[in-house]
Write a protein that holds these residues in place. Structure first.
Motif, short mmCIF file in Angstrom:
data_model
loop_
_atom_site.label_atom_id
_atom_site.label_comp_id
_atom_site.label_asym_id
_atom_site.label_seq_id
_atom_site.Cartn_x
_atom_site.Cartn_y
_atom_site.Cartn_z
N GLY A 1 0.80 -1.24 -0.05
CA GLY A 1 -0.05 -0.15 0.10
C GLY A 1 0.69 1.57 -0.13
N LEU A 2 0.34 2.22 -0.60
CA LEU A 2 0.87 3.73 -0.54
C LEU A 2 0.16 4.48 -0.18
N PHE A 3 0.50 5.34 1.01
CA PHE A 3 -0.62 6.03 1.79
C PHE A 3 0.10 7.72 1.73
N GLY A 4 -1.02 8.40 1.67
CA GLY A 4 -0.68 9.73 1.54
C GLY A 4 -0.50 10.48 0.25
N LEU A 5 -0.68 9.76 -0.97
CA LEU A 5 -0.42 10.17 -2.02
C LEU A 5 -1.35 11.55 -2.49
N GLN A 6 -0.58 12.40 -3.13
CA GLN A 6 -1.22 13.70 -3.50
C GLN A 6 -0.62 14.13 -4.98
N GLY A 7 -1.42 14.94 -5.47
CA GLY A 7 -1.03 15.33 -7.03
C GLY A 7 0.31 15.70 -7.10
N TRP A 8 0.86 16.51 -6.16
CA TRP A 8 2.02 17.16 -6.19
C TRP A 8 3.26 15.97 -6.12
N HIS A 9 2.95 14.86 -5.81
CA HIS A 9 3.88 13.89 -5.66
C HIS A 9 4.44 13.35 -7.00
N GLN A 10 5.79 13.32 -7.07
CA GLN A 10 6.63 12.81 -8.50
C GLN A 10 7.06 11.14 -8.11
N ARG A 11 7.52 10.80 -9.41
CA ARG A 11 8.31 9.71 -9.38
C ARG A 11 9.40 9.50 -8.17
N GLY A 12 10.08 10.31 -7.69
CA GLY A 12 11.07 10.35 -6.86
C GLY A 12 10.59 10.15 -5.62
N HIS A 13 9.45 10.94 -5.17
CA HIS A 13 8.79 10.96 -3.83
C HIS A 13 8.31 9.31 -3.79
N VAL A 14 7.77 8.53 -4.78
CA VAL A 14 7.11 7.45 -4.70
C VAL A 14 8.46 6.43 -4.43
N LEU A 15 9.56 6.77 -5.22
CA LEU A 15 10.66 5.65 -4.96
C LEU A 15 11.24 5.82 -3.42
N ARG A 16 11.29 7.24 -3.22
CA ARG A 16 11.80 7.26 -1.65
C ARG A 16 10.99 6.59 -0.80
N ALA A 17 9.60 6.57 -0.97
CA ALA A 17 8.78 5.95 0.06
C ALA A 17 8.94 4.37 -0.24
N ILE A 18 9.07 3.90 -1.08
CA ILE A 18 9.65 2.41 -1.31
C ILE A 18 10.65 2.07 -0.74
N LEU A 19 11.92 2.77 -0.96
CA LEU A 19 12.95 2.75 -0.03
C LEU A 19 12.87 2.55 1.34
N GLU A 20 12.08 3.59 1.86
CA GLU A 20 11.80 3.54 3.23
C GLU A 20 10.88 2.56 3.77
N GLY A 21 10.02 1.95 3.09
CA GLY A 21 9.15 1.03 3.42
C GLY A 21 9.97 -0.17 3.49
N VAL A 22 10.79 -0.43 2.55
CA VAL A 22 11.73 -1.70 2.68
C VAL A 22 12.47 -1.66 4.00
N VAL A 23 13.15 -0.62 4.14
CA VAL A 23 14.05 -0.32 5.34
C VAL A 23 13.23 -0.68 6.54
N CYS A 24 12.10 -0.32 6.71
CA CYS A 24 11.30 -0.23 7.92
C CYS A 24 10.97 -1.80 8.03
N ASN A 25 10.61 -2.36 6.97
CA ASN A 25 10.09 -3.94 7.38
C ASN A 25 11.72 -4.58 7.53
N HIS A 26 12.66 -4.26 7.12
CA HIS A 26 13.92 -4.91 7.73
C HIS A 26 14.00 -4.59 9.25
N ARG A 27 13.51 -3.35 9.42
CA ARG A 27 13.71 -3.09 11.01
C ARG A 27 12.85 -3.87 11.91
N VAL A 28 11.68 -4.29 11.45
CA VAL A 28 10.77 -4.95 12.12
C VAL A 28 11.40 -6.16 12.61
#
Length: 536
Positions: A360-387
């Motif tokens: 899931g991708l949460f908080g998405l708004q019209g001003w977000h670009q490809r880089g913002h989505v990729l940043r969120a994916i990187l952070e989500g992956v690392v957060c899952n590792h942290r669990v």
């Protein structure tokens, strides 16, 4: 020291690499061949087993060509591959249908039933792990129920690594690490007939392959394999090991205070111990030797998310994941400098949770670009590792952390791990840790190295990333936001997964109309278990 080279064959979930190393551990040649995943229906992820072997053979030929070395200079071959899943073989050594990869979740209903019946708790105590949907034992239970003719035709129960090694040298075997993927008693580290009876798959006992130690030479390259690969017939082939364990070895992490993170298709987080400490949050499996255990907290939720994003929204010429991250660096720099609060849950293929989680991708708004989505994916992956890392750190003292896989050699991603985990992160000199771990086993078997521990000392860190206090505080806020969303969505995941909902309804109907017999009540009497190397 002997002169020549070692080869590590690494069968991943979607591609196979053959890597040629010199005896110092430096890469001199790499061959890679993709092997398409098949999705015949929802939650099924399969591969044609002969195509897997053909891809491995082509990768070996390519590695020899790139290295520009004579095949006669290859002293030995070690094999590793993705763990779990199931590569069934009939009694004639032929593939028994498609290989089931570790991204498959068709056995989710089996795991749910075991949970309801209390089998999971008993499995944790006896086998050292709670089986997941992709565990071979869960897949075998599914096969017995849904494909009884195929189950009855089983000759050998193999993993991807064991299949590739069989095709190389013609010998059926598994190794000490792979045998513990649900078949062995956590205390004795040997096959457990009682454990298999607990899971309702005792008949498979006769199909379990002999256990060999990772560094043992199991066989030699056959004439047919030599023709297919370009290797010299008679080249020694070591038993090898599960790629999770191979990655730790390839990083030099063989001690009980070293944490290994492998950010590959799976989120792999692991630490060795000298005593077994079973916990539902990780699998306690065999280590590199008797009397050592590997505690691995995993989920299929790491760089596969980056690969998915790359496939869907990458641009021509992006190259692989690491190259894609480098190409996206300017966009990521702007995204990380912004106040974007996008949160991504990396559960495309599974999660650490019992519920049927979805990405899931949460908080998405019209001003977000490809880089913002990729940043969120990187952070989500690392957060899952942290669990997973936080869970392991609650029971094991961790002095050193090394990382491999995916885009972990990207300075941005490595620093993100350091800041999110609050730990110093070391990257390795080699980017082919799993293949090097397999090659080390081959080197020990061929008497190039005196021992696994001695060879592991060759593995030196390349760079150390230290947490930045300010960034670490911001990462803590993001991790708490990530966790809050997980807890809010857990009750809704089943609703979003229509097949899970349908399966639950069918399970309820069966339970209503059919008396259930406790698997534990039908356990066979105690049977002597084999020593490693013997057949069960």
């Amino acid at each position: 020291m002997a002169q020549g080279y070692l080869m590590g064959l690494d069968g991943g979930s979607s591609s196979t690499k053959a890597v040629i190393f010199d005896l110092a551990g430096d890469v001199v040649g790499v061959g890679r061949q993709s092997c398409p995943l098949e999705h015949p229906q929802a939650h099924w992820v399969e591969r044609d087993m002969e195509t897997v072997w053909a891809g491995a053979a082509a990768a070996i030929r390519d590695a020899l060509a790139q290295a520009d070395v004579s095949a006669s200079e290859i002293l030995a071959v070690g094999v590793t591959a993705h763990g779990d899943g199931l590569y069934p073989v009939d009694r004639h050594g032929e593939a028994l249908g498609k290989g089931i990869t570790s991204l498959d979740s068709r056995a989710a209903g089996v795991v749910e039933r075991w949970c309801q019946e209390g089998v999971q708790e008993q499995a944790l105590a006896r086998l050292g792990q709670v089986p997941f949907a992709f565990s071979p034992v869960a897949l075998l239970a599914w096969m017995r129920a849904e494909q009884p003719e195929r189950f009855a035709a089983l000759g050998h129960v193999l993993t991807c690594k064991d299949w590739l090694r069989f095709k190389l040298c013609g010998e059926i075997a598994t190794d000490f690490t792979e045998a513990s993927s649900g078949y062995t008693d956590v205390q004795t580290q040997r096959y457990s007939r009682e454990g298999l009876a607990l899971l309702g798959i005792e008949p498979v006992t006769e199909a379990l392959p002999p256990i060999r130690m990772p560094e043992e030479i199991v066989g030699r390259v056959t004439a047919a394999a030599a023709r297919a690969t370009g290797l010299v017939a008679g080249t020694p082939v070591a038993a090898g090991l599960h790629d999770v364990t191979a990655s730790a070895l390839g990083l030099g992490n063989v001690d009980s205070d070293s944490l290994t993170i492998a950010a590959g298709t799976f989120s792999i987080n692991e630490v060795f111990s000298d005593v077994p400490r079973p916990d539902a949050r990780w699998a306690t499996r065999n280590g590199l030797r008797p009397g050592q255990w590997l505690n691995m907290a995993i989920s299929p939720a790491s760089s596969s998310n980056l690969e998915w994003f790359h496939r869907q929204w990458g641009r021509p010429g992006d190259g692989g994941t690491a190259a894609f991250l480098a190409d996206m660096e300017d966009a990521l720099e702007a995204a990380f400098a912004s106040d974007s609060r996008l949160v991504y849950h990396p559960f495309l293929y599974g999660s650490p949770y019992a519920e049927p989680a979805s990405a899931g991708l949460f908080g998405l708004q019209g001003w977000h670009q490809r880089g913002h989505v990729l940043r969120a994916i990187l952070e989500g992956v690392v957060c899952n590792h942290r669990v997973h890392v936080d869970a392991l750190a609650s029971r094991f003292a961790i002095r050193r952390t090394r990382i491999t896989g995916g885009g972990s050699h990207s300075p941005r991603l490595a620093q993100l791990f350091a800041d999110t985990l609050g730990r110093e992160i070391e990257t390795a000199r080699t980017q082919e840790a799993a293949a090097w771990g397999a090659a080390i086993c081959a080197g020990v078997g061929a008497e190039v190295f005196p021992s696994i521990a001695a060879a592991a000392a060759l593995c030196e860190p390349q760079q150390c990333y230290r947490p930045d206090p300010q960034r670490q505080q911001a990462c803590q806020v993001r991790f708490e936001r990530y966790q809050r969303l997980v807890e809010c969505l857990r009750p809704l995941w089943g609703m979003l997964d229509s097949e899970a909902s349908a399966g639950a309804s069918q399970t309820a109907a069966v339970q209503t109309s059919t008396p259930q017999t406790s698997v534990a009540d039908s356990s066979a009497a105690h049977t002597s278990l084999p020593d490693p190397g013997e057949r069960p």
